[in-house]
Design an enzyme around this catalytic site. Structure first.
Site, PDB file in Angstrom:
ATOM      1  N   PRO A 176       0.805  -1.227   0.000  1.00 20.43           N
ATOM      2  CA  PRO A 176       0.000   0.000   0.000  1.00 20.43           C
ATOM      3  C   PRO A 176       0.834   1.271   0.000  1.00 20.43           C
ATOM      4  O   PRO A 176       0.442   2.279  -0.597  1.00 20.43           O
ATOM      5  CB  PRO A 176      -0.824  -0.136   1.291  1.00 20.43           C
ATOM      6  CG  PRO A 176      -0.968  -1.610   1.485  1.00 20.43           C
ATOM      7  CD  PRO A 176       0.334  -2.194   1.011  1.00 20.43           C
ATOM      8  N   TRP A 210      -1.980  -5.287  -5.069  1.00 19.57           N
ATOM      9  CA  TRP A 210      -1.878  -5.391  -6.529  1.00 19.57           C
ATOM     10  C   TRP A 210      -1.279  -6.729  -6.956  1.00 19.57           C
ATOM     11  O   TRP A 210      -0.585  -6.804  -7.976  1.00 19.57           O
ATOM     12  CB  TRP A 210      -1.049  -4.250  -7.122  1.00 19.57           C
ATOM     13  CG  TRP A 210      -1.450  -2.885  -6.680  1.00 19.57           C
ATOM     14  CD1 TRP A 210      -0.638  -1.954  -6.089  1.00 19.57           C
ATOM     15  CD2 TRP A 210      -2.743  -2.272  -6.796  1.00 19.57           C
ATOM     16  NE1 TRP A 210      -1.348  -0.818  -5.809  1.00 19.57           N
ATOM     17  CE2 TRP A 210      -2.646  -0.979  -6.229  1.00 19.57           C
ATOM     18  CE3 TRP A 210      -3.978  -2.702  -7.288  1.00 19.57           C
ATOM     19  CZ2 TRP A 210      -3.726  -0.118  -6.166  1.00 19.57           C
ATOM     20  CZ3 TRP A 210      -5.056  -1.834  -7.216  1.00 19.57           C
ATOM     21  CH2 TRP A 210      -4.930  -0.565  -6.672  1.00 19.57           C
ATOM     22  N   ARG A 254      10.315  -7.127 -18.008  1.00 18.15           N
ATOM     23  CA  ARG A 254       9.854  -5.911 -18.684  1.00 18.15           C
ATOM     24  C   ARG A 254       9.657  -6.081 -20.187  1.00 18.15           C
ATOM     25  O   ARG A 254       8.648  -5.613 -20.727  1.00 18.15           O
ATOM     26  CB  ARG A 254      10.817  -4.752 -18.382  1.00 18.15           C
ATOM     27  CG  ARG A 254      10.506  -4.107 -17.048  1.00 18.15           C
ATOM     28  CD  ARG A 254      11.512  -3.083 -16.611  1.00 18.15           C
ATOM     29  NE  ARG A 254      11.112  -2.538 -15.317  1.00 18.15           N
ATOM     30  CZ  ARG A 254      11.956  -2.010 -14.449  1.00 18.15           C
ATOM     31  NH1 ARG A 254      13.247  -1.927 -14.728  1.00 18.15           N
ATOM     32  NH2 ARG A 254      11.517  -1.538 -13.296  1.00 18.15           N
ATOM     33  N   ARG A 312     -16.518   1.039 -43.354  1.00 13.50           N
ATOM     34  CA  ARG A 312     -17.436   2.103 -42.944  1.00 13.50           C
ATOM     35  C   ARG A 312     -17.426   3.231 -43.981  1.00 13.50           C
ATOM     36  O   ARG A 312     -16.357   3.777 -44.289  1.00 13.50           O
ATOM     37  CB  ARG A 312     -17.001   2.654 -41.591  1.00 13.50           C
ATOM     38  CG  ARG A 312     -17.741   3.903 -41.113  1.00 13.50           C
ATOM     39  CD  ARG A 312     -19.170   3.619 -40.735  1.00 13.50           C
ATOM     40  NE  ARG A 312     -19.752   4.742 -40.011  1.00 13.50           N
ATOM     41  CZ  ARG A 312     -21.020   4.822 -39.644  1.00 13.50           C
ATOM     42  NH1 ARG A 312     -21.854   3.822 -39.936  1.00 13.50           N
ATOM     43  NH2 ARG A 312     -21.484   5.865 -38.987  1.00 13.50           N
ATOM     44  N   GLN A 341     -11.299   6.583 -31.593  1.00 14.22           N
ATOM     45  CA  GLN A 341     -11.595   7.787 -32.368  1.00 14.22           C
ATOM     46  C   GLN A 341     -11.992   7.439 -33.806  1.00 14.22           C
ATOM     47  O   GLN A 341     -12.916   8.026 -34.368  1.00 14.22           O
ATOM     48  CB  GLN A 341     -10.373   8.716 -32.370  1.00 14.22           C
ATOM     49  CG  GLN A 341     -10.638  10.111 -32.870  1.00 14.22           C
ATOM     50  CD  GLN A 341     -11.504  10.913 -31.902  1.00 14.22           C
ATOM     51  OE1 GLN A 341     -11.560  10.606 -30.726  1.00 14.22           O
ATOM     52  NE2 GLN A 341     -12.194  11.924 -32.425  1.00 14.22           N
ATOM     53  N   GLU A 372       4.469  -3.118 -13.096  1.00 20.26           N
ATOM     54  CA  GLU A 372       5.879  -3.496 -13.280  1.00 20.26           C
ATOM     55  C   GLU A 372       6.742  -2.298 -13.653  1.00 20.26           C
ATOM     56  O   GLU A 372       7.632  -2.378 -14.506  1.00 20.26           O
ATOM     57  CB  GLU A 372       6.009  -4.621 -14.309  1.00 20.26           C
ATOM     58  CG  GLU A 372       5.364  -5.897 -13.798  1.00 20.26           C
ATOM     59  CD  GLU A 372       5.885  -7.122 -14.501  1.00 20.26           C
ATOM     60  OE1 GLU A 372       7.116  -7.275 -14.605  1.00 20.26           O
ATOM     61  OE2 GLU A 372       5.058  -7.938 -14.930  1.00 20.26           O
TER      62      GLU A 372
END
Length: 408
Positions: A132, A162, A267, A292, A361, A388
């Site tokens: 925490p 977490w 990572r 579209r 968008q 991470e």
């Protein structure tokens, strides 16, 4: 000298196609349901175990791929399917990496199989580092591990947060402070075996994204684990602590702690997850733009849309190359002299965040609804710049590595 190539070999191509098929046929159809339920998708994990994806053997094959591309390739395909479900499938891997990075051969052989279980009785594992009051600031960690020499046991107390699979895991890997006087250098990692008294699940978090992945607090109250559950063993720990104390007195070089060793190894894999999510959103946006029509023609005929898609694809490919470079360097033993691991995670995570926003968008109002998957992908992508190591921490790591200065 070996010929330079970025092309996957035949075995890698076959695995890639196999994973892509599983992601398309099993993960994607279940994605919306488990996102809404916000529960661990045990049936999907079991399907992954049945076909061999959720298993120690598969993970080891990819981890030991001599090119270094096995893990990032697998992560990209699974997370292309859905980030929440994929994280439930691969979340155990972070705990496994913690054992691989810090454990002895005996510990690796003993505990990693128990993290996965088998196809008839699947298990998961949890890596518990954040607290925490100590996320990116690992030096502020408060969870303590005290050695009881008379019983050859370590006693753990504290609260972790977490934690992916926290509380529901069969095996927990917990990072704790063993010597508070030397800051983050005084940390060590411990295995908490199944059904150990004193370990319990705290709060389960209701999250913005990756909602099919279980995230919770883990509470440790006088948790006693045998001495052999200290990853690496006590002799190695004592030697490391002694060196750290001497260097601290002399103001010398920094010593990596157990948590950071795990994060450094993982990572590029997180970067690959981000690439998979970004690619998925880009493909949805590309297909939508081609079908579209507005003002009598497909919207991709407009430069404003076409140029966005061009930039999206360029960033995705650049992110993948950074991830592959870092993964190859890690596998071949080349040092991250310019923090290449952090570079890959930083760029890929921010690419996923931006590309998924652009996809919404392009879809306009449709992109804002749950009828299309891009809004979920955008929610999922938000985590990559946080867990991470936040983007800010990655920039700090890169800047310190490049400059050699203790930048704050």
């Amino acid at each position: 000298m070996a010929e330079f190539t970025l092309e996957l070999n035949d075995d890698q191509k076959q695995v890639k196609e196999w994973l892509h098929g599983f992601a398309a046929d099993v993960i994607r159809p279940a994605a919306a349901e488990w996102d809404e339920r916000e529960e661990t998708p045990w049936p999907v994990i079991q399907e992954a175990a049945k076909v061999g994806i959720y298993s120690l053997d598969f993970y080891a094959q990819q981890f030991f791929d001599p090119t270094g591309l096995g893990i990032p390739m697998a992560m990209e395909e699974l997370f292309w399917g859905d980030a929440g479900i994929a994280l439930s499938i691969v979340g155990t891997g972070l705990a496994a990496v913690g054992v691989l990075a810090n454990g002895t051969e005996e510990q690796i052989g003993t505990w990693i199989p128990q993290m996965y279980g088998d196809a008839d009785d699947v298990k998961v594992a949890a890596f518990c580092s954040s607290e925490p009051d100590a996320g990116s600031d690992v030096a502020s960690m408060r969870t303590r591990a005290v050695y009881d020499e008379a019983k050859d046991e370590w006693v753990l107390n504290g609260t972790k947060t977490w934690a992916t699979n926290g509380g529901i895991a069969n095996v927990h890997v917990v990072v704790a402070v063993v010597d508070p006087d030397i800051g983050s250098k005084g940390h060590a990692s411990f295995i908490v075996p199944p059904n150990t008294p004193g370990l319990s699940q705290g709060q389960k978090f209701k999250k913005h994204g990756i909602r099919a992945s279980h995230t919770a607090e883990v509470v440790l109250e006088d948790v006693r684990v045998p001495g052999h559950c200290l990853l690496g063993g006590k002799e190695k720990l004592d030697e490391r602590l002694a060196r750290a104390r001497e260097r601290a007195k002399a103001g010398g070089e920094r010593v990596k702690n157990a948590a950071m060793a795990t994060f450094e190894a993982s990572r590029p894999a997180v970067g690959a997850m981000a690439v998979g999510t970004a690619r998925a959103a880009y493909e949805v946006a590309l297909d939508y733009a081609k079908t579209r029509s507005q003002f009598g023609r497909p919207i991709i005929d407009n430069q404003g849309i076409a140029f966005q898609l061009a930039d999206m694809r360029t960033r995705i490919d650049a992110a993948r190359l950074l991830v592959w470079r870092a993964s190859w360097m890690a596998t071949t033993g080349k040092p991250f002299t310019s923090a290449e691991g952090s570079m890959s995670k930083l760029y890929a995570s921010e690419t996923a965040r931006d590309v998924t926003a652009q996809a919404i968008q392009i879809l306009g109002g449709n992109g804002f609804t749950r009828e299309y998957p891009v809004e979920r992908m955008h929610r999922d992508a938000a985590i990559y710049t946080i867990f991470e190591g936040t983007s800010e921490i990655q920039r700090l790591v890169i800047a310190r590595t490049l400059s050699g200065m203790p930048i704050r």
